[in-house]
Scaffold this active site. Sequence first.
Site, short mmCIF file in Angstrom:
data_model
loop_
_atom_site.label_atom_id
_atom_site.label_comp_id
_atom_site.label_asym_id
_atom_site.label_seq_id
_atom_site.Cartn_x
_atom_site.Cartn_y
_atom_site.Cartn_z
N HIS A 1 0.06 2.48 -2.33
CA HIS A 1 -0.50 1.95 -3.60
C HIS A 1 -1.64 0.98 -3.32
O HIS A 1 -2.68 1.01 -3.97
CB HIS A 1 0.57 1.19 -4.38
CG HIS A 1 1.76 1.99 -4.80
ND1 HIS A 1 3.02 1.77 -4.27
CD2 HIS A 1 1.91 2.98 -5.70
CE1 HIS A 1 3.87 2.60 -4.84
NE2 HIS A 1 3.23 3.35 -5.70
N LEU B 1 5.59 -1.55 -5.13
CA LEU B 1 4.36 -1.20 -4.42
C LEU B 1 4.51 -1.24 -2.90
O LEU B 1 5.23 -2.07 -2.36
CB LEU B 1 3.24 -2.16 -4.84
CG LEU B 1 2.96 -2.20 -6.35
CD1 LEU B 1 1.86 -3.20 -6.66
CD2 LEU B 1 2.60 -0.83 -6.90
N ARG C 1 10.44 5.78 -2.97
CA ARG C 1 11.78 6.36 -2.83
C ARG C 1 12.32 6.26 -1.40
O ARG C 1 13.51 6.53 -1.19
CB ARG C 1 11.79 7.82 -3.27
CG ARG C 1 11.61 7.98 -4.79
CD ARG C 1 11.83 9.42 -5.23
NE ARG C 1 11.93 9.52 -6.67
CZ ARG C 1 10.93 9.88 -7.49
NH1 ARG C 1 9.75 10.16 -6.99
NH2 ARG C 1 11.12 9.94 -8.80
N MET D 1 3.95 3.31 -10.67
CA MET D 1 5.28 3.04 -11.24
C MET D 1 5.89 1.82 -10.55
O MET D 1 7.11 1.59 -10.65
CB MET D 1 6.19 4.26 -11.08
CG MET D 1 5.63 5.47 -11.83
SD MET D 1 6.88 6.70 -12.24
CE MET D 1 7.44 7.18 -10.63
N GLY E 1 -3.44 8.92 -5.32
CA GLY E 1 -3.18 9.23 -3.91
C GLY E 1 -3.05 10.72 -3.68
O GLY E 1 -2.51 11.45 -4.51
N GLN F 1 -0.46 16.44 -8.44
CA GLN F 1 -0.72 15.52 -9.55
C GLN F 1 -2.23 15.23 -9.66
O GLN F 1 -2.81 15.29 -10.74
CB GLN F 1 0.04 14.22 -9.31
CG GLN F 1 -0.33 13.08 -10.21
CD GLN F 1 0.57 11.88 -9.97
OE1 GLN F 1 1.70 11.88 -10.43
NE2 GLN F 1 0.09 10.88 -9.28
#
Length: 287
Positions: free
Chosen positions: A37, A33, A187, A30, A147, A153
């Site tokens: 990432h 980075l 975040r 998203m 990750g 996920q």
Amino acid sequence: MKVIKRIPEIRLHIKNLRKMGKNIGFVPTMGFLHNGHLSLVKQSCKENDVTGVSIYVNPTQFGPNEDLDRYPRDFSRDEALLDELGVDFIFYPGNKDIYPDGYCTYVDVEGMGEVLCGSSRLNHFRGVTTVVLKLFNILTPDNAYFGRKDAQQAIILKKMVTDLNLDVNVNTIPIVRDTDGLALSSRNVYLSPEQREAALFLPRALQNAKEKIHAGLTGASTIRTFIVDEIKKSPHIEIDYVEVVSLDKLEKYPGPDSTININNTLIAAAVKVGKTRLIDNFTLGEI
Ligand code: AMP
């Protein structure tokens, strides 16, 4: 490095890469980075002829009261970082490309998407599996990289790939942390210095639990309670969940204090520091 926004163009580019006999590694992100990432990207570059990265803040994985609108973005910085690593293309679609008017098809990995993060983030994993399936269909990668910070996920996506017979290998990469131990996350920029201090109670609690397990602690509930108590040492953290579950099925251990399986356990937690939601985990066994 090409930046491609439209689906017909990316399909053409992939077709040309295929004609040249290239195999393709893919890293969905998203954006905004960080080194977490970039570790996925580096692994992909190592293992594939070409690597593509998608940058798309997927609205269907955000709940109505979540941070979709304020999610951090910096495309030109991301572009420079990826260019430097030798990435072949960035797929950078808009919402109309992914969800045109009248869009109504979703994919759901039943059961696994409703526990852990799914219990407080309704439809989050349905959004993730839907967008990742679409990206897989558009880009047809040979290898995809995710990750382990987002362990649930990765586990759900692996299950989707198996259940739907998708022709892609899902690779998972270890959690990348800052020097203070906090797992890197886009975040983290929301955190004030004081909030960051409080946030550190999460990785510390998990690290201490890991050490306890290595020293012989085996009861699922005891481990869970230990982590809860460690996190609660900070008055500025609100616990969303702490769970000890099986790694393959994300199922809770039955009974009062079952012995954990040291080859098949996920110990995961989510907390809120101010308005910022943070997750972290460790696993016993491989995802
Ligand atoms: P996101 O942009 O948050 O959707 O993340 C894109 C990918 O980067 C996902 O597969 C994440 O699991 C992975 N990722 C994010 N943070 C980290 C981290 N600290 N360590 C390893 N992988 C990460």
